[in-house]
Motif scaffolding. Structure first.
Motif, PDB file in Angstrom:
ATOM      1  N   LYS A  10       1.231  -1.499  -0.616  1.00  0.00           N
ATOM      2  CA  LYS A  10      -0.204   0.074   0.273  1.00  0.00           C
ATOM      3  C   LYS A  10       1.091   1.422  -0.220  1.00  0.00           C
ATOM      4  CE  LYS A  10      -3.456  -2.324   1.872  1.00  0.00           C
ATOM      5  NZ  LYS A  10      -5.064  -2.331   3.191  1.00  0.00           N
ATOM      6  N   HIS A  53     -16.373  -3.032   0.799  1.00  0.00           N
ATOM      7  CA  HIS A  53     -16.680  -2.493   1.417  1.00  0.00           C
ATOM      8  C   HIS A  53     -17.500  -0.869   1.546  1.00  0.00           C
ATOM      9  CE1 HIS A  53     -13.760  -4.646   3.696  1.00  0.00           C
ATOM     10  NE2 HIS A  53     -13.001  -4.503   2.744  1.00  0.00           N
ATOM     11  N   ARG A  56     -18.757   0.332   4.532  1.00  0.00           N
ATOM     12  CA  ARG A  56     -18.919   0.601   5.286  1.00  0.00           C
ATOM     13  C   ARG A  56     -18.231   2.242   5.832  1.00  0.00           C
ATOM     14  NH1 ARG A  56     -15.072  -3.248   7.229  1.00  0.00           N
ATOM     15  NH2 ARG A  56     -15.578  -5.500   6.737  1.00  0.00           N
ATOM     16  N   LEU A  62     -10.047   5.104   2.751  1.00  0.00           N
ATOM     17  CA  LEU A  62      -9.875   4.087   2.884  1.00  0.00           C
ATOM     18  C   LEU A  62      -9.045   4.204   1.310  1.00  0.00           C
ATOM     19  CD1 LEU A  62      -8.770   0.867   2.693  1.00  0.00           C
ATOM     20  CD2 LEU A  62     -11.098   0.519   1.906  1.00  0.00           C
ATOM     21  N   ILE A 110      -4.879   0.826  12.285  1.00  0.00           N
ATOM     22  CA  ILE A 110      -6.284   0.117  11.478  1.00  0.00           C
ATOM     23  C   ILE A 110      -5.931   0.296   9.560  1.00  0.00           C
ATOM     24  CG2 ILE A 110      -8.158   1.585  11.530  1.00  0.00           C
ATOM     25  CD1 ILE A 110      -9.293  -1.536  12.272  1.00  0.00           C
ATOM     26  N   ASN A 113      -2.049  -0.524   6.820  1.00  0.00           N
ATOM     27  CA  ASN A 113      -1.230  -0.548   7.519  1.00  0.00           C
ATOM     28  C   ASN A 113      -0.447  -1.773   6.394  1.00  0.00           C
ATOM     29  OD1 ASN A 113      -3.729  -2.527   5.929  1.00  0.00           O
ATOM     30  ND2 ASN A 113      -4.916  -3.244   7.358  1.00  0.00           N
TER      31      ASN A 113
HETATM   32  P1  ADP Z   1      -8.075  -6.729   5.634  1.00  0.00           P
HETATM   33  O1  ADP Z   1      -7.938  -6.171   4.575  1.00  0.00           O
HETATM   34  O2  ADP Z   1      -7.443  -7.731   6.984  1.00  0.00           O
HETATM   35  O3  ADP Z   1      -9.012  -8.200   5.270  1.00  0.00           O
HETATM   36  P2  ADP Z   1     -10.670  -5.349   5.600  1.00  0.00           P
HETATM   37  O4  ADP Z   1     -10.933  -6.273   4.322  1.00  0.00           O
HETATM   38  O5  ADP Z   1     -11.864  -5.918   6.188  1.00  0.00           O
HETATM   39  O6  ADP Z   1      -9.540  -5.936   6.179  1.00  0.00           O
HETATM   40  O7  ADP Z   1     -10.724  -4.367   5.641  1.00  0.00           O
HETATM   41  C1  ADP Z   1     -10.121  -3.911   4.168  1.00  0.00           C
HETATM   42  C2  ADP Z   1      -9.208  -2.416   5.245  1.00  0.00           C
HETATM   43  O8  ADP Z   1      -9.915  -1.303   4.993  1.00  0.00           O
HETATM   44  C3  ADP Z   1      -8.344  -2.848   5.517  1.00  0.00           C
HETATM   45  O9  ADP Z   1      -6.813  -3.483   5.388  1.00  0.00           O
HETATM   46  C4  ADP Z   1      -7.485  -1.301   6.175  1.00  0.00           C
HETATM   47  O10 ADP Z   1      -6.414  -0.914   5.745  1.00  0.00           O
HETATM   48  C5  ADP Z   1      -8.895  -0.495   5.866  1.00  0.00           C
HETATM   49  N1  ADP Z   1      -9.479  -0.725   7.084  1.00  0.00           N
HETATM   50  C6  ADP Z   1     -10.134  -2.062   7.517  1.00  0.00           C
HETATM   51  N2  ADP Z   1     -11.104  -1.386   8.741  1.00  0.00           N
HETATM   52  C7  ADP Z   1     -11.027  -0.792   9.646  1.00  0.00           C
HETATM   53  C8  ADP Z   1     -11.438   0.732   9.974  1.00  0.00           C
HETATM   54  N3  ADP Z   1     -12.310  -0.013  11.251  1.00  0.00           N
HETATM   55  N4  ADP Z   1     -10.821   2.484  10.519  1.00  0.00           N
HETATM   56  C9  ADP Z   1     -10.477   2.455   8.590  1.00  0.00           C
HETATM   57  N5  ADP Z   1      -9.997   1.741   7.711  1.00  0.00           N
HETATM   58  C10 ADP Z   1      -9.985   0.289   7.590  1.00  0.00           C
END
Ligand code: ADP
Ligand code: MG
Length: 140
Positions: A10, A53, A56, A62, A110, A113
């Motif tokens: 990223k 997403h 969300r 994001l 979060i 990441n």
């Molecule tokens: P992962 O990448 O571990 O599969 P998710 O698919 O749930 O996680 O989420 C996609 C991406 O969205 C995450 O990698 C992160 O960059 C972002 N993200 C997830 N949850 C949050 C949150 N609560 N607040 C802000 N960004 C988030």
């Protein structure tokens, strides 16, 4: 030959100059890069890629983050690549990720990441196809 999964280094990790360290970890874990490219997503492309997403609360933030600068996108291949890469990445929140995982080492928050990884074999087919539409469809 094994399974395939989609990996993204990223914008936060590219900016921190840890592309090399992250790819070294992939190779060290037996996750072989078989496709790789560097690019910058538009906001619209980030929204397409993360469409799952869209409801969300963090969707706008994001997708803005993911379009903020260059990323490196790879297809990794290996036995149980989806699950093993998820283990190597660690939990979504770096503060909760097991020590030694990529997110524990390089993640900032979060959201920022460091890396993305497909969450299932089905998802990996969409994600690999999104970035590498010309890949041999029979082996996807
Ligand atoms: P992962 O990448 O571990 O599969 P998710 O698919 O749930 O996680 O989420 C996609 C991406 O969205 C995450 O990698 C992160 O960059 C972002 N993200 C997830 N949850 C949050 C949150 N609560 N607040 C802000 N960004 C988030
Ligand atoms: Mg996910």
């Amino acid at each position: 030959m094994g399974e395939r999964t989609l990996a993204i280094i990223k914008p936060d990790a590219v900016k921190k100059r840890v592309i090399g360290d992250i790819i070294r970890r992939y190779e060290g874990a037996g996750l072989q890069p078989i496709e790789m490219k560097m690019l910058t997503l538009s906001k619209k492309e980030a929204e397409e890629f993360y469409a799952v997403h869209r409801e969300r609360p963090f969707f706008d933030s994001l997708t803005s983050f993911m379009a903020r600068g260059p990323i490196v996108v790879l297809v990794l291949e290996g036995e149980e690549a989806v699950r093993r890469y998820r283990d190597l990445m660690g939990a979504t929140d770096p503060a909760k990720a097991e020590s030694g995982t990529i997110r524990a080492v390089h993640g900032t928050s979060i959201e920022e990441n460091a890396v993305h990884g497909s969450d299932s074999s089905e998802t990996s087919k969409f994600e690999v196809g999104y970035f590498f539409p010309k890949m041999d469809i029979n082996s996807r």
